[in-house]
Write a protein that holds these residues in place. Structure first.
Motif, PDB file in Angstrom:
ATOM      1  N   ALA A 170       0.847  -1.208   0.000  1.00 17.85           N
ATOM      2  CA  ALA A 170       0.000   0.000   0.000  1.00 17.85           C
ATOM      3  C   ALA A 170       0.876   1.249   0.000  1.00 17.85           C
ATOM      4  O   ALA A 170       0.562   2.242  -0.671  1.00 17.85           O
ATOM      5  CB  ALA A 170      -0.927  -0.009   1.208  1.00 17.85           C
ATOM      6  N   LEU A 171       2.000   1.182   0.729  1.00 17.51           N
ATOM      7  CA  LEU A 171       2.905   2.342   0.744  1.00 17.51           C
ATOM      8  C   LEU A 171       3.580   2.530  -0.612  1.00 17.51           C
ATOM      9  O   LEU A 171       3.767   3.661  -1.066  1.00 17.51           O
ATOM     10  CB  LEU A 171       3.939   2.187   1.870  1.00 17.51           C
ATOM     11  N   MET A 172       3.931   1.412  -1.271  1.00 13.47           N
ATOM     12  CA  MET A 172       4.493   1.530  -2.637  1.00 13.47           C
ATOM     13  C   MET A 172       3.476   2.191  -3.571  1.00 13.47           C
ATOM     14  O   MET A 172       3.819   3.056  -4.383  1.00 13.47           O
ATOM     15  CB  MET A 172       4.823   0.131  -3.208  1.00 13.47           C
ATOM     16  N   LEU A 173       2.226   1.764  -3.453  1.00 16.85           N
ATOM     17  CA  LEU A 173       1.170   2.314  -4.323  1.00 16.85           C
ATOM     18  C   LEU A 173       0.925   3.789  -3.997  1.00 16.85           C
ATOM     19  O   LEU A 173       0.743   4.613  -4.893  1.00 16.85           O
ATOM     20  CB  LEU A 173      -0.116   1.496  -4.163  1.00 16.85           C
ATOM     21  N   GLY A 174       0.945   4.105  -2.706  1.00 19.65           N
ATOM     22  CA  GLY A 174       0.756   5.498  -2.287  1.00 19.65           C
ATOM     23  C   GLY A 174       1.876   6.377  -2.815  1.00 19.65           C
ATOM     24  O   GLY A 174       1.644   7.491  -3.310  1.00 19.65           O
ATOM     25  N   ASP A 190      -3.343  10.127   4.263  1.00 22.78           N
ATOM     26  CA  ASP A 190      -4.369  10.161   5.305  1.00 22.78           C
ATOM     27  C   ASP A 190      -4.721   8.706   5.598  1.00 22.78           C
ATOM     28  O   ASP A 190      -5.418   8.060   4.817  1.00 22.78           O
ATOM     29  CB  ASP A 190      -5.589  10.939   4.763  1.00 22.78           C
ATOM     30  N   SER A 191      -4.200   8.169   6.700  1.00 25.83           N
ATOM     31  CA  SER A 191      -4.496   6.749   6.985  1.00 25.83           C
ATOM     32  C   SER A 191      -5.032   6.610   8.404  1.00 25.83           C
ATOM     33  O   SER A 191      -4.759   7.435   9.268  1.00 25.83           O
ATOM     34  CB  SER A 191      -3.255   5.877   6.792  1.00 25.83           C
ATOM     35  N   GLY A 192      -5.845   5.564   8.622  1.00 26.17           N
ATOM     36  CA  GLY A 192      -6.394   5.299   9.946  1.00 26.17           C
ATOM     37  C   GLY A 192      -7.441   6.311  10.373  1.00 26.17           C
ATOM     38  O   GLY A 192      -7.448   6.771  11.517  1.00 26.17           O
ATOM     39  N   ARG A 193      -8.369   6.676   9.471  1.00 26.13           N
ATOM     40  CA  ARG A 193      -9.417   7.649   9.831  1.00 26.13           C
ATOM     41  C   ARG A 193     -10.299   7.095  10.952  1.00 26.13           C
ATOM     42  O   ARG A 193     -10.628   5.917  10.959  1.00 26.13           O
ATOM     43  CB  ARG A 193     -10.304   7.939   8.621  1.00 26.13           C
ATOM     44  N   ILE A 205      -4.097  11.426  -0.102  1.00 21.65           N
ATOM     45  CA  ILE A 205      -4.014  10.040  -0.585  1.00 21.65           C
ATOM     46  C   ILE A 205      -4.381   9.161   0.610  1.00 21.65           C
ATOM     47  O   ILE A 205      -3.629   9.076   1.585  1.00 21.65           O
ATOM     48  CB  ILE A 205      -2.605   9.732  -1.131  1.00 21.65           C
ATOM     49  N   GLY A 206      -5.580   8.586   0.566  1.00 19.81           N
ATOM     50  CA  GLY A 206      -6.086   7.807   1.690  1.00 19.81           C
ATOM     51  C   GLY A 206      -5.578   6.366   1.645  1.00 19.81           C
ATOM     52  O   GLY A 206      -5.436   5.792   0.564  1.00 19.81           O
ATOM     53  N   ILE A 207      -5.284   5.813   2.810  1.00 20.86           N
ATOM     54  CA  ILE A 207      -4.895   4.391   2.876  1.00 20.86           C
ATOM     55  C   ILE A 207      -5.645   3.739   4.036  1.00 20.86           C
ATOM     56  O   ILE A 207      -5.640   4.260   5.158  1.00 20.86           O
ATOM     57  CB  ILE A 207      -3.370   4.192   3.072  1.00 20.86           C
ATOM     58  N   ALA A 208      -6.321   2.616   3.755  1.00 16.77           N
ATOM     59  CA  ALA A 208      -7.064   1.895   4.790  1.00 16.77           C
ATOM     60  C   ALA A 208      -6.650   0.426   4.798  1.00 16.77           C
ATOM     61  O   ALA A 208      -6.333  -0.135   3.748  1.00 16.77           O
ATOM     62  CB  ALA A 208      -8.562   2.008   4.521  1.00 16.77           C
ATOM     63  N   ALA A 209      -6.639  -0.174   5.983  1.00 17.61           N
ATOM     64  CA  ALA A 209      -6.175  -1.564   6.127  1.00 17.61           C
ATOM     65  C   ALA A 209      -7.272  -2.454   6.694  1.00 17.61           C
ATOM     66  O   ALA A 209      -7.938  -2.089   7.666  1.00 17.61           O
ATOM     67  CB  ALA A 209      -4.954  -1.599   7.042  1.00 17.61           C
ATOM     68  N   VAL A 210      -7.438  -3.630   6.086  1.00 17.29           N
ATOM     69  CA  VAL A 210      -8.366  -4.667   6.565  1.00 17.29           C
ATOM     70  C   VAL A 210      -7.500  -5.851   7.015  1.00 17.29           C
ATOM     71  O   VAL A 210      -6.524  -6.185   6.348  1.00 17.29           O
ATOM     72  CB  VAL A 210      -9.278  -5.125   5.396  1.00 17.29           C
ATOM     73  N   ARG A 211      -7.843  -6.500   8.144  1.00 18.69           N
ATOM     74  CA  ARG A 211      -7.109  -7.687   8.592  1.00 18.69           C
ATOM     75  C   ARG A 211      -8.106  -8.791   8.894  1.00 18.69           C
ATOM     76  O   ARG A 211      -9.039  -8.568   9.683  1.00 18.69           O
ATOM     77  CB  ARG A 211      -6.315  -7.392   9.874  1.00 18.69           C
ATOM     78  N   GLY A 212      -7.900  -9.978   8.310  1.00 23.47           N
ATOM     79  CA  GLY A 212      -8.808 -11.069   8.627  1.00 23.47           C
ATOM     80  C   GLY A 212      -8.436 -12.384   7.967  1.00 23.47           C
ATOM     81  O   GLY A 212      -7.872 -12.407   6.861  1.00 23.47           O
TER      82      GLY A 212
END
Ligand code: NAI
Ligand SMILES: O=C(O)C1=N[C@H](C(=O)O)C[C@H](O)C1
Length: 269
Positions: A170-174, A190-193, A205-212
């Motif tokens: 995600a950081l590479m893409l950002g 802008d990450s972790g809203r 540039i928004g970044i959001a993370a899903v874990r599962g």
């Protein structure tokens, strides 16, 4: 066989470590000459093939990286930031190519890796797959073509055991989106809203993370404007794609001058 490059895998019992051991052993392009795990790990002293539940591969797992690296032309390292920094110094000492897949590296780690790369070849990427590296290039091109009426949002999803966020990919893409726009990712990210965030900042540039569960790795890059969206997506279903990329990097690095490289250099993208 003896003239094939010898490779050491660090973190050999890990999800990526085991995949790398299998990939190298089956490749016909390199020899597995060492497997390193942390001191006190239950696999130390065992044959790696047997420890993985198969037949012997003739390589015992060790907790002595320097001794293992001295026998190798390359070290493939998917472990953790503190370990990777230690391995960077030792691989440089042994003049072995250091392929780094570890993510979650911070500025202090990166400075130490940069210092090691003055003496040896380092190939580092947050994602070693061909598909993701193509996606990075596409993201950069699309971001360069679109203005800030197009909001960029990156959504990544990984398995429940992943310890770092946002993902290295995600950081590479950002970074690629930021480069395309001619801005700095650290300033635009802008990450972790959470909570009353206010309206979206233009140009963020928004970044959001899903874990599962057992998600191997999924990345969406969303360009959202009024009335339309462009969505780029990469879905990894098998860790073999990362291991193949890492092996390719280790072989490519044999002919390179000391310095720090990435998968764009290896793949010629
Ligand atoms: N760049 C890429 O293409 C990819 C990068 N990764 C990254 O690779 C890293 C590892 O991921 P996984 O294999 O899923 O984790 P994992 O937790 O399954 O494996 C990590 C291994 O490193 C070992 N380790 C930790 N410290 C050590 C030390 N000091 N000496 C020797 N071994 C040590 C652990 O014991 C463990 O076996 C993560 O940072 C992950 O984000 C994962 C997949 C692809
Ligand atoms: O930890 C993982 O599993 C992965 N990590 C890398 C990342 O942080 O982007 C690459 C891949 O998505 C799998």
């Amino acid at each position: 066989m003896a003239d094939l490059p010898g490779i050491v895998v660090t973190g050999a019992s890990g999800r990526m470590g085991q995949m790398l051991v299998r990939t190298i052993a089956a490749s016909g392009k390199a020899r597995l000459v060492g497997c390193v795990e942390r001191a006190g790990h239950g696999w130390i002293g065992q044959d790696i093939g047997v420890a993985m539940g198969g037949g012997p591969l003739g390589v015992a797992v060790t907790d002595d990286p320097l001794e293992a690296f001295a026998r190798a032309q390359a070290v493939i390292d998917f472990t953790a930031p503190a370990a990777t920094v230690e391995f960077a110094a030792l691989a440089a000492q042994a003049r072995a190519v250091h392929v780094i897949g570890t993510t979650g590296l911070e500025a202090a780690h990166l400075a130490k890796i940069e210092a090691a790369a003055r003496h040896a070849v380092v190939v580092r990427a947050g994602n070693m797959s061909l598909g993701v590296n193509l996606l990075v290039r596409l993201t950069q091109k699309i971001a360069a073509a679109l203005d800030e009426d197009w909001d960029v949002e990156i959504v990544e999803a990984h398995h429940r055991m992943k310890v770092d966020a946002p993902s290295g990919t995600a950081l590479m893409l950002g970074r690629a989106a930021a480069e395309g726009r001619g801005v700095d990712l650290d300033a635009a990210m802008d990450s972790g809203r959470h909570g009353i965030t206010g309206a979206r900042q233009r140009g963020a540039i928004g970044i959001a993370a899903v874990r599962g569960g057992d998600i191997v790795g999924e990345h969406d890059v969303i360009f959202a404007a009024d009335g339309e969206r462009v969505i780029l997506r990469h879905v990894a279903t098998d860790r073999a794609i990362f291991a193949r990329g890492a092996l390719r990097a280790a072989l490519w690095g044999q002919g390179a001058k000391p310095g720090q490289y990435d998968m764009m250099d290896v793949l010629g993208l």
